[in-house]
Design a protein around this motif. Structure first.
Motif: not given
Length: 196
Positions: A157, A159-160, A176, A180
């Motif tokens: 993951h 993006d975190y 985040k 998300l």
């Protein structure tokens, strides 16, 4: 190194126990137990938080190589949500000590309480990771192991930003999370996650 009121003379197999990851919003709480070999000392042991990542990574295999016994254990986010973080930490510590290939005669636990269900007597030592080399060694094993778990989660993951904040509730992580949403690995009982 030892506290004045403690006398461990004559006890040979002392396990140091520590945890990493009580504060993060995601992932396991990780514990380690280490029985050091007095005949094979390791230089540079201290609280893992006081060491650079590079130094911890160097000490990690050295501890595993030179210790008489070591074990790494954990409690999962589901167990943390069910038991609460304190009890989940105690469970993970108990698992680490019970998984040692050698049964310790005594356990030194970092913090202010000892987990139940240990195979030996134990004493809790506040800031033990600064005072007792075996607890320092345990803190390094637990820290490196958990950081690697966060790096693996970061690959899944990206993006975190887990490789950066390691799951702690930093501004980046909170942002985040809001953008998300929580992952299955997030601890549902922790307020910032629960609120989402």
């Amino acid at each position: 190194m030892r506290t004045q009121d403690s006398d461990f003379s004559g006890i040979k197999l002392i396990a140091g126990v520590d945890e990493v990851g009580r504060g993060p919003l995601i992932g396991n709480v990780v514990t380690a137990a280490v029985i050091l070999d007095p005949a094979n000392p390791i230089d540079g042991l201290t609280d893992s938080k006081k060491l650079s990542e590079k130094k911890r990574e160097l000490l990690f295999p050295l501890i595993q190589e030179r210790a008489l016994a070591w074990a790494i254990a954990w409690a999962t986010p589901a167990e943390i949500d069910e038991l609460n973080i304190l009890h989940a930490t105690m469970l993970a510590m108990q698992r680490a000590v019970n998984q040692l290939s050698v049964t310790p005669e005594f356990a030194l636990i970092d913090g202010n309480r000892c987990p139940p269900g240990l195979p030996c007597p134990a004493e809790a030592i506040i800031k033990g990771d600064l005072k007792e080399p075996s607890i320092s060694a345990a803190s390094i094993l637990a820290k490196v192991y958990r950081d690697r778990e966060m790096q693996a989660l970061d690959l899944l993951h990206p993006d975190y930003g887990f490789a950066r904040h390691k799951g702690y509730p930093t501004a980046l992580h909170m942002e985040k999370l809001r953008l998300l949403g929580p992952l299955p690995e997030h601890r549902r009982s922790f307020r910032p996650v629960a609120e989402l």
